[in-house]
Enzyme design. Structure first.
Site, PDB file in Angstrom:
ATOM      1  NE  ARG A 240      -4.452  -0.704   0.166  1.00 31.48           N
ATOM      2  CZ  ARG A 240      -4.736  -1.712  -0.656  1.00 31.48           C
ATOM      3  NH1 ARG A 240      -3.830  -2.171  -1.492  1.00 31.48           N
ATOM      4  NH2 ARG A 240      -5.943  -2.268  -0.643  1.00 31.48           N
ATOM      5  CD  GLU A 269      -2.482   3.845  -4.914  1.00 29.11           C
ATOM      6  OE1 GLU A 269      -1.315   3.461  -4.758  1.00 29.11           O
ATOM      7  OE2 GLU A 269      -3.437   3.088  -5.160  1.00 29.11           O
ATOM      8  CG  HIS A 287      -3.235  -0.128  -6.608  1.00 27.35           C
ATOM      9  ND1 HIS A 287      -3.469   0.562  -5.445  1.00 27.35           N
ATOM     10  CD2 HIS A 287      -3.479  -1.424  -6.300  1.00 27.35           C
ATOM     11  CE1 HIS A 287      -3.843  -0.265  -4.484  1.00 27.35           C
ATOM     12  NE2 HIS A 287      -3.859  -1.490  -4.987  1.00 27.35           N
TER      13      HIS A 287
END
Ligand code: DGY
Length: 326
Positions: A240, A269, A287
């Site tokens: 993460r 992000e 991601h």
């Protein structure tokens, strides 16, 4: 009889909407509009269920506007977008989508490790820019993966998948650090040795981060930790954003204090720290670690199974706060 009303926070596979419409009155977001927290909260005032994807923050502000809400089903294994204590206090069930993405995500962790170690994207950019005039002996020399030391921080199911790939596929010496040590049979299966965090940082040739985000893992890798790593080491983050201090990492990459990094997740992000965009020795992906069609379908269906399981049959599959069910 009227059907329970649910909200889909993001666009999903169209067949999933069809499936959910058999049980619910569905307000979808197939246009994939970016809703503000206020817009999301307003849409929730008459809904009993919510389908989220991991990017929608569900906190007290949202919950206070959603008096009928009974369940939030995340299409993600990570659930740091949920304020779990606030949800539990309001008796809103939280569910995630574990297991179905484990092997796909471990594959990607390895892909990112390989791309980083062997400078795949950096050399491709060079080639596409028309800079390749002659072959030379030292062009884009990277680091070996086979036979090297693989360090894993966070040894849950995905971490174990990466360990198995490294040990069995590439003959790597696998070390790991985790809140709790694995059972001996799991350590044997993964051929992984438990070490302290400092030894992990000092010894790994490739360090893969797979730990969940929480306030206690915030900046688990910052300037001090990066300083312990070998100058030849590579860092891979598929966990993460926020687990790595991205500013400190960009500085370490720029100053060659570590060799390279592969990052699929970022602090804040989809914004990326601008310094990460200027250093060449980093592989950046948006991601996508769980992004294969079968896996994303399995994740979406598991979130739908949780909505149907709980709201129709009273039995969710993967509850995060089962105390709400009592
Ligand atoms: C997850 O499942 O947590 C992945 O990061 C995808 O969001």
């Amino acid at each position: 009889m009227t059907k329970p009303r649910i909200l889909m926070a993001r666009a999903v596979f169209p067949e999933l909407i069809t499936r959910l419409e058999q049980h619910f009155e569905v307000e979808h977001n197939q246009a994939d509009e970016a809703w503000t927290t206020q817009q999301l909260a307003a849409k929730l005032h008459d809904k009993v269920g919510l389908f989220t994807t991991g990017s929608e923050r569900i906190d007290e502000q949202v919950l206070a506007a959603a008096p009928k809400l009974k369940i939030c089903a995340n299409m993600a294994v990570g659930y740091n977008n949920f304020d779990l204590p606030a949800m539990t206090a309001r008796k809103v069930l939280a569910t995630n989508s574990p297991d179905v993405l484990t092997e796909t995500t471990a594959d990607f962790g390895f892909a990112l490790l390989m791309a980083t170690a062997r400078r795949v994207t950096e050399s491709e950019h060079y080639l596409r820019a028309g800079k390749w005039q002659r072959w030379s002996y030292d062009m884009f020399s990277g680091s070996d993966v086979h036979g090297s030391t693989l360090g894993i921080l966070g040894m849950g199911r995905i971490g174990q998948g990466i360990a198995r790939r490294g040990a069995h596929g590439f003959g790597m010496d696998v070390i790991y650090h985790n809140r709790s040590r694995l059972a001996p049979e799991l350590e044997a299966e993964c051929k992984a040795r438990y070490v302290g965090k400092e030894e992990l940082l000092r010894t790994a040739d490739h360090l893969v981060l797979v730990l969940p985000y929480s306030p206690s893992s915030h900046h688990a890798i910052g300037a001090a930790e990066l300083a312990l790593m070998k100058p030849t080491a590579n860092l891979i983050n598929i966990a993460r954003g926020g687990i790595v201090d991205d500013a400190a990492l960009a500085a370490a990459l720029r100053d060659k204090r570590i060799a390279a990094a592969g990052l699929d997740v970022f602090e804040g992000e989809p914004k990326i720290h601008p310094d990460l965009l200027t250093v060449p020795n980093v592989v950046l992906t948006p991601h996508i670690a769980s992004a294969t069609v079968p896996t994303r379908k399995a994740m979406a269906n598991l979130a739908a199974d949780n909505l149907i399981g709980f709201l129709v049959h009273g039995k969710p599959l993967t509850p995060l706060n089962p105390e709400v069910l009592k």
